[in-house]
Design a protein around this motif. Structure first.
Motif, PDB file in Angstrom:
ATOM      1  N   LEU A  20       5.848   4.240  -2.250  1.00  0.00           N
ATOM      2  CA  LEU A  20       4.625   4.971  -2.596  1.00  0.00           C
ATOM      3  C   LEU A  20       3.979   5.565  -1.342  1.00  0.00           C
ATOM      4  O   LEU A  20       3.414   6.664  -1.386  1.00  0.00           O
ATOM      5  CB  LEU A  20       3.646   4.043  -3.314  1.00  0.00           C
ATOM      6  CG  LEU A  20       4.076   3.566  -4.711  1.00  0.00           C
ATOM      7  CD1 LEU A  20       3.086   2.543  -5.242  1.00  0.00           C
ATOM      8  CD2 LEU A  20       4.200   4.746  -5.675  1.00  0.00           C
ATOM      9  N   ALA A  21       4.071   4.835  -0.225  1.00  0.00           N
ATOM     10  CA  ALA A  21       3.542   5.362   1.034  1.00  0.00           C
ATOM     11  C   ALA A  21       4.290   6.616   1.453  1.00  0.00           C
ATOM     12  O   ALA A  21       3.692   7.613   1.881  1.00  0.00           O
ATOM     13  CB  ALA A  21       3.634   4.293   2.129  1.00  0.00           C
ATOM     14  N   GLY A  22       5.613   6.587   1.337  1.00  0.00           N
ATOM     15  CA  GLY A  22       6.407   7.763   1.676  1.00  0.00           C
ATOM     16  C   GLY A  22       6.170   8.902   0.712  1.00  0.00           C
ATOM     17  O   GLY A  22       6.160  10.077   1.105  1.00  0.00           O
ATOM     18  N   MET A  23       5.954   8.566  -0.560  1.00  0.00           N
ATOM     19  CA  MET A  23       5.733   9.590  -1.579  1.00  0.00           C
ATOM     20  C   MET A  23       4.442  10.352  -1.341  1.00  0.00           C
ATOM     21  O   MET A  23       4.406  11.585  -1.400  1.00  0.00           O
ATOM     22  CB  MET A  23       5.727   8.922  -2.964  1.00  0.00           C
ATOM     23  CG  MET A  23       5.480   9.851  -4.139  1.00  0.00           C
ATOM     24  SD  MET A  23       3.713  10.128  -4.504  1.00  0.00           S
ATOM     25  CE  MET A  23       3.122   8.448  -4.684  1.00  0.00           C
ATOM     26  N   ILE A  24       3.357   9.643  -1.056  1.00  0.00           N
ATOM     27  CA  ILE A  24       2.073  10.331  -0.868  1.00  0.00           C
ATOM     28  C   ILE A  24       2.083  11.144   0.421  1.00  0.00           C
ATOM     29  O   ILE A  24       1.464  12.212   0.502  1.00  0.00           O
ATOM     30  CB  ILE A  24       0.900   9.321  -0.891  1.00  0.00           C
ATOM     31  CG1 ILE A  24      -0.431  10.069  -1.046  1.00  0.00           C
ATOM     32  CG2 ILE A  24       0.880   8.440   0.349  1.00  0.00           C
ATOM     33  CD1 ILE A  24      -1.605   9.153  -1.301  1.00  0.00           C
ATOM     34  N   ALA A  25       2.824  10.687   1.438  1.00  0.00           N
ATOM     35  CA  ALA A  25       2.961  11.480   2.664  1.00  0.00           C
ATOM     36  C   ALA A  25       3.736  12.763   2.378  1.00  0.00           C
ATOM     37  O   ALA A  25       3.381  13.843   2.870  1.00  0.00           O
ATOM     38  CB  ALA A  25       3.656  10.660   3.749  1.00  0.00           C
ATOM     39  N   GLN A  26       4.790  12.652   1.571  1.00  0.00           N
ATOM     40  CA  GLN A  26       5.576  13.832   1.245  1.00  0.00           C
ATOM     41  C   GLN A  26       4.750  14.837   0.439  1.00  0.00           C
ATOM     42  O   GLN A  26       4.881  16.049   0.614  1.00  0.00           O
ATOM     43  CB  GLN A  26       6.832  13.426   0.469  1.00  0.00           C
ATOM     44  CG  GLN A  26       7.891  14.516   0.358  1.00  0.00           C
ATOM     45  CD  GLN A  26       7.602  15.521  -0.735  1.00  0.00           C
ATOM     46  OE1 GLN A  26       6.910  15.206  -1.701  1.00  0.00           O
ATOM     47  NE2 GLN A  26       8.129  16.730  -0.603  1.00  0.00           N
ATOM     48  N   ARG A  27       3.881  14.325  -0.426  1.00  0.00           N
ATOM     49  CA  ARG A  27       3.012  15.221  -1.201  1.00  0.00           C
ATOM     50  C   ARG A  27       2.099  16.021  -0.278  1.00  0.00           C
ATOM     51  O   ARG A  27       1.706  17.141  -0.597  1.00  0.00           O
ATOM     52  CB  ARG A  27       2.158  14.419  -2.178  1.00  0.00           C
ATOM     53  CG  ARG A  27       2.931  13.625  -3.203  1.00  0.00           C
ATOM     54  CD  ARG A  27       3.462  14.469  -4.320  1.00  0.00           C
ATOM     55  NE  ARG A  27       2.409  15.015  -5.154  1.00  0.00           N
ATOM     56  CZ  ARG A  27       2.619  15.778  -6.215  1.00  0.00           C
ATOM     57  NH1 ARG A  27       3.867  16.096  -6.540  1.00  0.00           N
ATOM     58  NH2 ARG A  27       1.631  16.243  -6.940  1.00  0.00           N
ATOM     59  N   ALA A  28       1.775  15.435   0.885  1.00  0.00           N
ATOM     60  CA  ALA A  28       0.930  16.132   1.858  1.00  0.00           C
ATOM     61  C   ALA A  28       1.730  17.008   2.805  1.00  0.00           C
ATOM     62  O   ALA A  28       1.163  17.639   3.687  1.00  0.00           O
ATOM     63  CB  ALA A  28       0.120  15.120   2.658  1.00  0.00           C
ATOM     64  N   GLY A  29       3.064  17.025   2.636  1.00  0.00           N
ATOM     65  CA  GLY A  29       3.893  17.880   3.467  1.00  0.00           C
ATOM     66  C   GLY A  29       4.487  17.203   4.681  1.00  0.00           C
ATOM     67  O   GLY A  29       4.930  17.882   5.609  1.00  0.00           O
ATOM     68  N   ILE A 187      -3.595   6.274   3.698  1.00  0.00           N
ATOM     69  CA  ILE A 187      -3.335   5.572   2.435  1.00  0.00           C
ATOM     70  C   ILE A 187      -1.944   4.948   2.484  1.00  0.00           C
ATOM     71  O   ILE A 187      -1.733   3.808   2.060  1.00  0.00           O
ATOM     72  CB  ILE A 187      -3.457   6.535   1.242  1.00  0.00           C
ATOM     73  CG1 ILE A 187      -4.906   7.014   1.092  1.00  0.00           C
ATOM     74  CG2 ILE A 187      -2.993   5.856  -0.050  1.00  0.00           C
ATOM     75  CD1 ILE A 187      -5.095   8.084   0.029  1.00  0.00           C
ATOM     76  N   GLY A 188      -0.990   5.698   3.028  1.00  0.00           N
ATOM     77  CA  GLY A 188       0.351   5.156   3.187  1.00  0.00           C
ATOM     78  C   GLY A 188       0.385   3.952   4.111  1.00  0.00           C
ATOM     79  O   GLY A 188       1.150   3.011   3.888  1.00  0.00           O
ATOM     80  N   GLY A 189      -0.445   3.961   5.147  1.00  0.00           N
ATOM     81  CA  GLY A 189      -0.522   2.809   6.037  1.00  0.00           C
ATOM     82  C   GLY A 189      -0.974   1.550   5.316  1.00  0.00           C
ATOM     83  O   GLY A 189      -0.440   0.459   5.535  1.00  0.00           O
ATOM     84  N   VAL A 190      -1.953   1.702   4.416  1.00  0.00           N
ATOM     85  CA  VAL A 190      -2.417   0.556   3.625  1.00  0.00           C
ATOM     86  C   VAL A 190      -1.288   0.042   2.728  1.00  0.00           C
ATOM     87  O   VAL A 190      -1.051  -1.177   2.624  1.00  0.00           O
ATOM     88  CB  VAL A 190      -3.641   0.954   2.774  1.00  0.00           C
ATOM     89  CG1 VAL A 190      -4.044  -0.195   1.848  1.00  0.00           C
ATOM     90  CG2 VAL A 190      -4.807   1.351   3.674  1.00  0.00           C
ATOM     91  N   ALA A 221      14.570   7.130   0.972  1.00  0.00           N
ATOM     92  CA  ALA A 221      15.585   7.646   0.053  1.00  0.00           C
ATOM     93  C   ALA A 221      15.089   7.607  -1.391  1.00  0.00           C
ATOM     94  O   ALA A 221      15.394   8.501  -2.185  1.00  0.00           O
ATOM     95  CB  ALA A 221      16.870   6.834   0.192  1.00  0.00           C
ATOM     96  N   ALA A 222      14.306   6.569  -1.741  1.00  0.00           N
ATOM     97  CA  ALA A 222      13.769   6.483  -3.094  1.00  0.00           C
ATOM     98  C   ALA A 222      12.793   7.622  -3.380  1.00  0.00           C
ATOM     99  O   ALA A 222      12.699   8.103  -4.516  1.00  0.00           O
ATOM    100  CB  ALA A 222      13.074   5.131  -3.298  1.00  0.00           C
ATOM    101  N   VAL A 223      12.061   8.056  -2.357  1.00  0.00           N
ATOM    102  CA  VAL A 223      11.169   9.210  -2.519  1.00  0.00           C
ATOM    103  C   VAL A 223      11.980  10.450  -2.888  1.00  0.00           C
ATOM    104  O   VAL A 223      11.616  11.211  -3.792  1.00  0.00           O
ATOM    105  CB  VAL A 223      10.357   9.460  -1.232  1.00  0.00           C
ATOM    106  CG1 VAL A 223       9.539  10.740  -1.349  1.00  0.00           C
ATOM    107  CG2 VAL A 223       9.441   8.280  -0.942  1.00  0.00           C
ATOM    108  N   ILE A 224      13.101  10.643  -2.215  1.00  0.00           N
ATOM    109  CA  ILE A 224      13.959  11.791  -2.508  1.00  0.00           C
ATOM    110  C   ILE A 224      14.589  11.642  -3.890  1.00  0.00           C
ATOM    111  O   ILE A 224      14.607  12.578  -4.693  1.00  0.00           O
ATOM    112  CB  ILE A 224      15.053  11.927  -1.431  1.00  0.00           C
ATOM    113  CG1 ILE A 224      14.410  12.131  -0.050  1.00  0.00           C
ATOM    114  CG2 ILE A 224      16.000  13.066  -1.752  1.00  0.00           C
ATOM    115  CD1 ILE A 224      15.402  12.138   1.086  1.00  0.00           C
TER     116      ILE A 224
END
Length: 297
Positions: A20-29, A187-190, A221-224
Motif C-alpha cells: 500500500l505504501a508503494g501504491m500510494i507513492a506510485q499514484r503520486a508519480g 503516508i507510505g512511511g507510516v 512488484a505487487a504494485v505493478i
C-alpha cells in the motif's frame, strides 16, 4: 487448515502494508524502490524501541517517526536535488539495510539477533486459533478499504492521481505536485512502519540483519501486478504470501524429495511471473507522467 490461513496472514499482512505504501507513492508519480529500506528501519526501530522504552506503542511511534523521516529524505533527494527516483530509492534501501546493521552493532557490540521481551498486542483467546495474530492483521482490510475510499472517492485522491499522471495540468487547478508527493511518501512511511512492526513484533519478537529478505521488492512488484489499485495490489501481495505458505508446506511434506532452495525461491519466482503476466495481460501500472517530470527537471 487454520494453521495454513494463520501462516498466510502472518506473512501476507506486512507485505500488504508495504505494498500500500508503494501504491500510494506510485499514484503520486513516484516509483518507490526504497520500500525495502524503510521497512527494515521500521522492523529494527520497533524491537529496539520496545527494549529501550518497555512500551510497544511508544516504540511504534518511534518506528513511525523514523520511517517518515526516511520517506522525507527520499522526497528531498528526488524532488529538491532532482536525483533519479530509481537510483534514490535503491540508495535508501542500502541505507536502511546498512544503517540498521550499524545501529545494532553500535548498541550491542555485534550484529547478532536482537530479541524483545514482548511483541505487538495479540487478539487473545476469544478468537480461538486466530488469537495468536497481532492487532495489525484484522486492521489490514480496513486500511485497504480506507485507502480505496481516500484515493478513489475523495478530492484529495483525485488531486493525487492528477499530480501523478498529469502534473502540469494539476498545477492549473491549484494543486502542488511536489507537496502531494511529500504527503504520499509520508503516508507510505507510516504504512512501512506498520509493515515492519508486524514483521518483527507481530509473531517473531526479534530483529535480525536482513530479515525483510526482499519483501520490499516483492511489494513493489505487487504494485505493478495490481496495476497500482489499492485492492488489486493487496490481493497481489496476498497471492505472493500464499505461494510462500505453499512453499513452506511443501518443505514439510516432501522433505528431501524436492530441493529446499527451489521451494524457498517460490515467492520470488511468483513475483517474476506476476510482473510478466501483468505486463502481458493488462499492461501493469504504467509509469506516470509525474515520473517523467521528476527525471526531466
Amino acid at each position: 487448515m487454520n494453521d495454513v490461513i494463520i501462516a498466510i496472514l502472518r506473512s501476507g499482512t506486512p507485505l500488504v502494508y508495504v505494498t500500500l505504501a508503494g501504491m500510494i507513492a506510485q499514484r503520486a508519480g513516484v516509483w518507490n524502490l526504497g520500500l525495502e529500506g524503510i521497512m527494515i528501519i521500521g522492523s529494527c526501530a520497533i524491537i529496539l524501541g520496545i527494549m529501550l522504552t518497555n512500551s510497544f506503542w511508544l516504540a511504534m511511534l518511534i518506528a513511525i517517526v523514523l520511517c517518515v523521516l526516511a520517506s522525507v529524505l527520499l522526497w528531498f533527494v528526488i524532488d529538491r536535488l532532482k536525483a533519479n527516483p530509481i537510483i534514490a530509492g535503491l540508495g535508501l534501501t542500502g541505507l536502511g539495510i546498512g544503517g540498521t546493521a550499524l545501529a545494532v552493532e553500535s548498541i550491542f557490540g555485534s550484529q547478532a539477533t536482537v530479541s524483545a521481551p514482548f511483541g505487538a498486542p495479540k487478539l487473545g483467546p476469544a478468537f480461538g486459533d486466530y488469537g495468536v495474530l497481532s492487532v495489525f492483521v484484522p486492521s489490514m482490510p480496513f486500511v485497504v478499504l480506507g485507502l480505496w475510499v481516500l484515493l478513489r472517492r475523495t478530492r484529495f485522491g483525485l488531486r493525487l492521481a492528477a499530480c501523478g499522471e498529469h502534473p502540469f495540468a494539476a498545477r492549473s487547478i491549484g494543486a502542488n505536485p511536489s507537496r502531494m508527493r511529500l504527503i504520499a511518501l509520508c503516508i507510505g512511511g507510516v504504512l512501512c512502519a506498520v509493515g515492519g512492526a508486524e514483521l518483527a513484533a507481530g509473531s517473531l519478537q526479534f530483529f535480525a540483519q536482513g530479515m525483510t529478505s526482499g519483501r520490499g521488492f516483492m511489494a513493489f512488484a505487487a504494485v505493478i501486478f495490481g496495476a497500482a489499485h489499492p485492492i488489486g495490489s493487496s490481493f497481489a501481495a496476498l497471492f505472493f504470501a500464499v505461494v510462500g505458505a505453499i512453499g513452506i508446506r511443501a518443505q514439510l511434506t516432501f522433505g528431501d524429495k524436492v530441493p529446499q532452495d527451489l521451494l524457498q525461491a517460490l515467492p520470488y519466482l511468483a513475483t517474476i511471473l506476476g510482473v510478466w503476466l501483468s505486463g502481458k495481460l493488462r499492461g501493469g501500472a504504467k509509469a506516470a507522467t509525474g515520473f517523467a517530470e521528476l527525471k526531466d527537471q
